[in-house]
Design an enzyme around this catalytic site. Structure first.
Site, PDB file in Angstrom:
ATOM      1  N   LEU A   1       0.809  -1.226   0.000  1.00 35.55           N
ATOM      2  CA  LEU A   1       0.000   0.000   0.000  1.00 35.55           C
ATOM      3  C   LEU A   1       0.836   1.267   0.000  1.00 35.55           C
ATOM      4  O   LEU A   1       0.299   2.357  -0.222  1.00 35.55           O
ATOM      5  CB  LEU A   1      -0.935  -0.005   1.218  1.00 35.55           C
ATOM      6  CG  LEU A   1      -1.829  -1.245   1.360  1.00 35.55           C
ATOM      7  CD1 LEU A   1      -2.710  -1.114   2.598  1.00 35.55           C
ATOM      8  CD2 LEU A   1      -2.674  -1.467   0.116  1.00 35.55           C
ATOM      9  N   ASP A   2       2.107   1.169   0.247  1.00 40.68           N
ATOM     10  CA  ASP A   2       3.001   2.322   0.368  1.00 40.68           C
ATOM     11  C   ASP A   2       3.729   2.541  -0.951  1.00 40.68           C
ATOM     12  O   ASP A   2       4.403   1.641  -1.457  1.00 40.68           O
ATOM     13  CB  ASP A   2       4.003   2.056   1.497  1.00 40.68           C
ATOM     14  CG  ASP A   2       4.974   3.205   1.707  1.00 40.68           C
ATOM     15  OD1 ASP A   2       4.823   4.262   1.064  1.00 40.68           O
ATOM     16  OD2 ASP A   2       5.897   3.027   2.525  1.00 40.68           O
ATOM     17  N   THR A   3       3.600   3.731  -1.537  1.00 46.44           N
ATOM     18  CA  THR A   3       4.268   4.024  -2.811  1.00 46.44           C
ATOM     19  C   THR A   3       5.548   4.837  -2.636  1.00 46.44           C
ATOM     20  O   THR A   3       6.121   5.305  -3.619  1.00 46.44           O
ATOM     21  CB  THR A   3       3.331   4.792  -3.757  1.00 46.44           C
ATOM     22  OG1 THR A   3       2.936   6.018  -3.133  1.00 46.44           O
ATOM     23  CG2 THR A   3       2.102   3.967  -4.091  1.00 46.44           C
ATOM     24  N   SER A   4       6.023   5.000  -1.414  1.00 43.65           N
ATOM     25  CA  SER A   4       7.243   5.790  -1.208  1.00 43.65           C
ATOM     26  C   SER A   4       8.456   5.166  -1.884  1.00 43.65           C
ATOM     27  O   SER A   4       9.444   5.859  -2.154  1.00 43.65           O
ATOM     28  CB  SER A   4       7.517   5.977   0.291  1.00 43.65           C
ATOM     29  OG  SER A   4       7.766   4.735   0.920  1.00 43.65           O
ATOM     30  N   TRP A   5       8.381   3.879  -2.209  1.00 41.42           N
ATOM     31  CA  TRP A   5       9.498   3.211  -2.898  1.00 41.42           C
ATOM     32  C   TRP A   5       9.773   3.831  -4.266  1.00 41.42           C
ATOM     33  O   TRP A   5      10.868   3.656  -4.816  1.00 41.42           O
ATOM     34  CB  TRP A   5       9.215   1.720  -3.062  1.00 41.42           C
ATOM     35  CG  TRP A   5       7.986   1.407  -3.864  1.00 41.42           C
ATOM     36  CD1 TRP A   5       6.722   1.215  -3.389  1.00 41.42           C
ATOM     37  CD2 TRP A   5       7.898   1.269  -5.279  1.00 41.42           C
ATOM     38  NE1 TRP A   5       5.854   0.969  -4.421  1.00 41.42           N
ATOM     39  CE2 TRP A   5       6.549   0.998  -5.602  1.00 41.42           C
ATOM     40  CE3 TRP A   5       8.825   1.340  -6.320  1.00 41.42           C
ATOM     41  CZ2 TRP A   5       6.099   0.806  -6.893  1.00 41.42           C
ATOM     42  CZ3 TRP A   5       8.387   1.147  -7.621  1.00 41.42           C
ATOM     43  CH2 TRP A   5       7.040   0.890  -7.905  1.00 41.42           C
TER      44      TRP A   5
END
EC number: 6.3.5.13
Length: 406
Positions: free
Chosen positions: A329-333
């Site tokens: 769910l995290d797109t900070s990558w």
């Protein structure tokens, strides 16, 4: 098998077939899920009597598994989870569907490797690489390496085929008494700057690497990618002709040859079979539609995006990003990916999280155009090649638009 296992196998196969007939998917998960509900030991029963190879790592599992299954197929029928369902439900479904085969080659999610080793008692385990992936829900890279290390220490009878170029993999596999090393290269270094044993920096020079504070260093590989081929343990060089793009897939082929050799397959026997592999569950597939030649590339994390940019032609490129549960769910990558290689081509973006990607591209000074759908993307580019690079669920959405191309 016990009666309950026979019943569970039959129900599993039926459920998978009904799923496919209803157009709900390829049945690679639901069949195994139901089978394991009936008999929790079904995977162990199905694996018994087969010579099993497991393939695990952060990137390249599905492709390497497909190539390995092709290579081992020299010896006889091989059961494999060819659609990438890489958890025990998928393994169970794949083995049930194929019936009895002398061999099985299974892709395994890195988190489930310990469990699947216990249930399948493999002859060979191939360890490809470890890098950051879905850190909002997955283990940090060094923690995963420790899990592998502990697991392999408890199974000294397993032959391990491991990537000598990845310090995390070497540390995890080094204590195994039966290890064959291959060199497939490692372009992504950002997750292995620090030694997992001592915490000291890892130094690199050319293709070599070593820890500055302990004896951990790159082992001498028996299988080496060189130019467009692979050198085997005898020192013989073999030309690798693949339909799959990119140098990374020559590395995947080297891994497949190394695993197949543990079953007694010679490279000269395996290579013709590798050359016939054209796409894997849609990965690398090319589809002609409305005058456009569409090629699908899957990229799920920073390391795989780096390889995707290397494979893609300098042509209009569609990027699609979702952040559903299978993606993380995290797109900070996205900020770990250098998108600058795309500056020299038209770039289109789409997907549930297209605007997260838009901000990242602006930071990287990459011009782009937002489109609301895959069809709009097709209409927005001239006839010719369209490269499509997408993360997991976005890739599956586009694959469905193309009639679930395999």
């Amino acid at each position: 098998m016990p009666l309950i296992a026979k019943v569970a196998t039959s129900v599993s196969k039926t459920a998978a077939a009904l799923s496919r007939a209803a157009g709900r998917g390829d049945g690679s998960v639901i069949g195994g899920w139901i089978g394991l509900k009936i008999d929790p030991d079904l995977l162990a029963h199905l694996a018994a009597g087969r010579a099993v190879a497991l393939v695990s790592g952060t990137n390249g599992k599905t492709t390497t598994t497909r190539l390995t299954a092709a290579a081992v197929g020299v010896l006889g029928r091989v059961a494999t989870n060819s659609f990438g369902a890489n958890m025990p439900t998928g393994h169970t479904s794949a083995l049930a569907k194929e019936g009895h085969t002398p061999f099985a080659v299974l892709e395994v999610d890195e988190h489930y490797l310990a469990q699947v080793i216990d249930q399948t008692r493999p002859k060979v385990v191939a360890l490809l690489n470890l890098s950051r992936d879905q850190l909002d829900r997955a283990k940090e890279v060094a923690m995963m390496a420790q899990l592998w290390k502990t697991t392999l220490a408890g199974h000294p009878d397993i032959r391990v085929v491991a990537n000598a170029d990845d310090p995390m993999v070497v540390w995890a596999a080094a204590s195994s008494p039966q290890t064959t090393w291959f060199s497939a290269g490692q372009r992504w270094h950002d997750d292995s700057f620090v030694c997992p044993e001592s915490g000291h920096p890892i130094e690199r020079s050319g293709g070599d690497w070593w820890c500055t504070g302990c004896p951990l260093r790159r082992p001498r590989p028996q299988w080496v990618v060189e130019d467009e081929g692979v050198i085997d343990p005898r020192g013989d060089w073999h030309l690798v002709k693949l339909q799959l793009p990119g140098r990374v897939n020559i590395g995947n082929a080297a891994t497949a040859l190394a695993v197949a050799a543990e079953f007694g397959v010679r490279p000269i026997e395996a290579l013709p079979r590798l050359s016939r592999v054209a796409s894997i569950a849609g990965r690398y597939a090319q589809v002609d539609r409305d005058g456009r030649n569409i090629r699908l590339l899957l990229a799920k994390n920073p390391a795989s995006w780096l390889e995707a940019f290397d494979m893609a032609d300098q042509a209009p490129t569609l990027l699609s990003i979702n952040a559903r549960d299978p993606d993380g769910l995290d797109t900070s990558w996205l900020y770990d990916v250098d998108f600058s290689p795309l500056r020299d081509r038209p770039v289109l973006i789409t997907g549930d999280r297209a605007f997260d990607l838009a901000v990242r591209l602006q930071v990287n000074h990459v011009p782009f155009r937002h489109v609301n759908s895959f069809d709009e993307a097709l209409r927005s580019v001239p006839p010719g090649r369209l490269e499509v690079i997408a993360n997991y669920t976005a890739f599956q959405d586009i694959r469905a638009e193309l009639d679930r191309v395999n």
